[in-house]
Motif scaffolding. Structure first.
Motif, PDB file in Angstrom:
ATOM      1  N   ILE A 122       0.873  -1.152   0.064  1.00 35.86           N
ATOM      2  CA  ILE A 122      -0.078   0.026  -0.163  1.00 35.86           C
ATOM      3  C   ILE A 122       1.032   1.261  -0.007  1.00 35.86           C
ATOM      4  O   ILE A 122       1.826   1.186   0.819  1.00 35.86           O
ATOM      5  CB  ILE A 122      -1.043   0.023   1.219  1.00 35.86           C
ATOM      6  N   GLU A 123       0.581   2.215  -0.803  1.00 38.40           N
ATOM      7  CA  GLU A 123       1.420   3.383  -0.921  1.00 38.40           C
ATOM      8  C   GLU A 123       1.659   4.225   0.188  1.00 38.40           C
ATOM      9  O   GLU A 123       0.538   4.245   0.735  1.00 38.40           O
ATOM     10  CB  GLU A 123       0.840   4.418  -2.081  1.00 38.40           C
ATOM     11  N   GLY A 124       2.779   4.746   0.610  1.00 32.89           N
ATOM     12  CA  GLY A 124       2.770   5.297   1.884  1.00 32.89           C
ATOM     13  C   GLY A 124       2.775   4.458   3.149  1.00 32.89           C
ATOM     14  O   GLY A 124       3.155   4.980   4.264  1.00 32.89           O
ATOM     15  N   ALA A 401       3.448  13.556   1.290  1.00 29.44           N
ATOM     16  CA  ALA A 401       2.063  12.714   0.697  1.00 29.44           C
ATOM     17  C   ALA A 401       1.433  12.088   1.890  1.00 29.44           C
ATOM     18  O   ALA A 401       0.149  12.211   1.926  1.00 29.44           O
ATOM     19  CB  ALA A 401       2.443  11.817  -0.070  1.00 29.44           C
ATOM     20  N   GLU A 402       2.203  11.647   2.891  1.00 29.64           N
ATOM     21  CA  GLU A 402       1.484  10.890   4.019  1.00 29.64           C
ATOM     22  C   GLU A 402       0.375  12.122   4.799  1.00 29.64           C
ATOM     23  O   GLU A 402      -0.591  11.704   5.329  1.00 29.64           O
ATOM     24  CB  GLU A 402       2.532  10.362   4.835  1.00 29.64           C
ATOM     25  N   GLU A 405      -2.141  13.593   2.136  1.00 32.35           N
ATOM     26  CA  GLU A 405      -3.135  12.695   1.501  1.00 32.35           C
ATOM     27  C   GLU A 405      -3.609  11.690   2.290  1.00 32.35           C
ATOM     28  O   GLU A 405      -4.807  11.294   2.570  1.00 32.35           O
ATOM     29  CB  GLU A 405      -2.425  12.322   0.303  1.00 32.35           C
ATOM     30  N   HIS A 406      -2.466  10.730   2.714  1.00 36.39           N
ATOM     31  CA  HIS A 406      -2.942   9.490   3.183  1.00 36.39           C
ATOM     32  C   HIS A 406      -3.359   9.327   4.622  1.00 36.39           C
ATOM     33  O   HIS A 406      -4.263   8.701   5.042  1.00 36.39           O
ATOM     34  CB  HIS A 406      -1.653   8.560   2.995  1.00 36.39           C
ATOM     35  N   ASN A 407      -2.616  10.040   5.447  1.00 37.93           N
ATOM     36  CA  ASN A 407      -2.957  10.013   6.871  1.00 37.93           C
ATOM     37  C   ASN A 407      -2.815   8.531   7.607  1.00 37.93           C
ATOM     38  O   ASN A 407      -3.707   7.993   8.436  1.00 37.93           O
ATOM     39  CB  ASN A 407      -4.228  10.727   7.252  1.00 37.93           C
ATOM     40  N   ASN A 408      -1.868   7.854   6.990  1.00 34.12           N
ATOM     41  CA  ASN A 408      -1.778   6.431   7.595  1.00 34.12           C
ATOM     42  C   ASN A 408      -0.927   6.200   8.502  1.00 34.12           C
ATOM     43  O   ASN A 408      -0.902   5.400   9.643  1.00 34.12           O
ATOM     44  CB  ASN A 408      -1.267   5.569   6.578  1.00 34.12           C
ATOM     45  N   ARG A 413      -1.888  10.692  11.663  1.00 34.05           N
ATOM     46  CA  ARG A 413      -3.340  10.459  11.622  1.00 34.05           C
ATOM     47  C   ARG A 413      -3.759  11.214  13.224  1.00 34.05           C
ATOM     48  O   ARG A 413      -4.785  11.936  13.156  1.00 34.05           O
ATOM     49  CB  ARG A 413      -3.784   8.971  11.936  1.00 34.05           C
TER      50      ARG A 413
END
Length: 627
Positions: A122-124, A401-402, A405-408, A413
């Motif tokens: 998964i990206e990120g 990007a995290e 966009e992603h907040n993984n 988060r």
């Protein structure tokens, strides 16, 4: 080389040959690409009258995929638009799982279960994200599982060495120094056979090995994609080029578009000669024709002249053909010189601050340098941001990007949640308060009773009404967790808690704890955001702004200095110094109307040297200096 315009459509006869298009910044290459794809869909029966055949369009980023998809509009159903990794996963890895598993067995003596589906990470996220380390330890060494201390980050670094394969056609796995060599194959087997994931490098490796090993796979790709266009070809790495060359040998027409002066991804293996030397032998079933799109529609004549000065040793130059709404606009904007900001005086700092407030952006060599320009935070906080960013060096995580966009990542988060919650509270929006919880809960899991809303608003008042710029977001999150225990957040009344750190965050926990509220707010809303005014040249590639500040200072790996660059810039060779010049070129060419060059160092000799080297531009009033 045939000169063309961005609006020219290639004839059916021209499309029977491989195509290489040289297109500088602002030349309209995306327009050329999109319009020619539309024309092929309209006029080529292999695409127009087939439900199974498509045009393949490969571009460098997901953002570019979205841009081209939008421009193609109704024609996009006849086109598969993707990054190279996305294409390989969807059209080679997923449909040819049996072939993939045979190659894994042949190359690495690892057997994969027939029922196991292998895809990409998964990206990120790290490839072992969400997996208990003890489960991995028990798999790779049941006898000594309790004594193993490998981090998931280190185990995720066990991957196929694509550099070794490109250089020697030798299939090897990278062995991190901290891992016992006897655990390498078990770790890789666990990742492939249990987790079912390939790293980004492994996607390229196995994509190439499958089409190299199985001619039927290659044939099926050629049948499905009679035309393949690759945008930003100068950014492709050697293994990607090998994949495309294999496909181009027969049947399929390949069109590559790019600019050697914008090749800035050597750390991924990309070099200028991969573009200039693409399909240069006689082993293909059709010849290649080279085209050159003239003109620069983006930038003023002064900016284009300065960019031409950077690529002065290249035969390809540009001329500004920028269009204006009125003659008055043209006269005023074209009269604006390229401005050099020398040193860090109050005049220079005030000028930079004003440019950014007017919508300008700052482009730097690295994120560490970018943080220096953020207005309104202390030097200590800037250094702390550098430490956080550098903690992700050599990891698959793109922190920008995290955050945007992603907040993984766990702490990202948590910060996003508490910042969103504070903003919603400041506006008094109950709807947005609930939306903040969507990072962790489904809408159906949130208690929307009047009692819950009343109790929650009381907690938020206690948290945020007196929040100070120096307050730690970590401490606010911990306080929130303590207070929220006393009210029900979920329908099932189970305890709700915001985790701040995971195992992956251990190496940077102390840095994150030192971030204050003011810095966090700027990082999430001004720096790592879709409207960011601070970014690196690599992040800015493909973008444009009216006002751009370029602040590129070479690091030790660039093997040059700012003095040497201005003495004799060159963009064509495959040296570190030339790549720095190409970065400078890319950065300057992002500007549409006003270009500012900030050089922090300032002394009389250096200024005199710049004036001497740029004398031809200065004599025509194309440059000015602020000290």
């Amino acid at each position: 080389m045939v000169k063309i315009n961005s609006g020219d459509l290639l004839s059916p006869e021209q499309r029977q040959k491989h195509i290489k298009v040289y297109a500088g910044p602002g030349a309209g290459k995306t327009h050329f690409l999109v319009e020619n794809i539309k024309n092929i869909v309209r006029t080529d029966d292999r695409i127009a009258k087939s439900k199974n055949r498509q045009i393949l369009c490969i571009t460098y980023t997901n953002a570019a995929v979205g841009e081209i998809t939008s421009r193609l509009d109704k024609f996009s159903s006849n086109v598969y638009i993707s990054t190279i990794h996305g294409f390989i996963i969807e059209h080679i890895i997923k449909p040819f799982q049996a072939e993939l598993k045979k190659i894994i067995l042949e190359d690495f003596n690892i057997t994969i279960k027939k029922s196991k589906k292998i895809t990409s990470q998964i990206e990120g996220l790290g490839i072992l994200h969400g997996i208990d380390k003890n489960e991995i330890f028990a798999y790779i060494d049941k006898t000594n599982a309790s004594t193993l201390t490998y981090s998931k980050k280190i185990m995720a670094e066990v991957e196929v060495k694509i550099d070794e394969y490109i250089a020697n056609s030798c299939s090897k796995i990278y062995i991190p120094s901290k891992i016992d060599i006897n655990h390498i194959i078990p770790i890789k087997k666990y990742i492939w056979d249990e987790v079912g994931k390939l790293t980004h490098n492994e996607i390229l490796y196995f994509g190439y090995r499958i089409i190299q090993r199985y001619p039927l796979v290659l044939y099926s790709l050629r049948v499905k994609f009679p035309f393949i266009f690759i945008d930003e070809f100068q950014d492709t790495n050697p293994l990607q080029v090998l994949i495309l060359k294999h496909i181009a040998k027969k049947s399929t027409t390949i069109g590559v578009i790019g600019d050697v002066a914008q090749s800035i991804y050597s750390f991924q293996g990309a070099v200028p000669t991969q573009f200039s030397g693409f399909i240069s032998d006689n082993s293909y079933d059709r010849e290649l024709v080279e085209y050159y799109i003239e003109g620069n529609r983006r930038s003023t004549a002064n900016i284009v002249s300065f960019c031409n000065w950077i690529r002065q040793k290249d035969t390809l130059k540009q001329e500004s053909i920028k269009e204006y709404s009125t003659e008055t606009d043209k006269k005023n904007i074209e009269a604006t010189p390229v401005c050099f900001l020398l040193g860090n005086s109050k005049n220079v700092d005030d000028e930079i601050r004003q440019i950014v407030s007017d919508g300008g952006v700052v482009l730097t060599r690295s994120w560490a340098a970018t943080f220096n320009y953020i207005d309104g935070i202390s030097n200590e906080q800037k250094e702390n941001l550098k430490n956080i960013y550098n903690s992700y060096y050599n990891s698959p995580v793109d922190l920008r990007a995290e955050i945007s966009e992603h907040n993984n990542i766990t702490w990202v988060r948590a910060f996003r949640f508490i910042l969103n919650l504070q903003e919603a509270h400041s506006y008094g929006s109950v709807v947005d308060i609930f939306r903040a919880f969507y990072l962790y809960l489904l809408p159906s899991e949130i208690n929307t009773s009047v009692k819950f809303i009343f109790e929650l608003k009381k907690i938020l008042c206690e948290l945020f009404n007196d929040i100070k710029p120096e307050t730690s977001p970590v401490s606010v999150i911990e306080l929130f967790n303590d207070k929220i225990k006393h009210i029900s957040c979920k329908v099932d009344s189970s305890q709700f808690d915001i985790p701040v750190f995971s195992e992956y965050d251990d190496r940077l926990k102390s840095y994150v704890q030192q971030v204050n509220w003011n810095t966090a707010h700027k990082l999430f809303t001004e720096v790592f955001s879709n409207q960011s005014r601070y970014m690196t040249v690599h992040q800015a590639k493909g973008l444009e702004w009216n006002k751009v500040i370029v602040s590129l200072i070479p690091n030790r790996f660039d093997e040059t200095s700012i003095d040497k660059f201005y003495a004799s810039p060159c963009v064509m060779r495959e040296t570190s110094a030339d790549e720095f010049a190409r970065m400078y070129y890319v950065a300057c060419s992002r500007a549409k109307e006003q270009l500012f060059i900030h050089i922090p160092q300032k002394n009389g000799d250096f200024q005199a040297e710049i004036i001497r080297n740029l004398s031809s531009l200065i004599s025509t009033s194309q440059l000015k200096f602020i000290i």
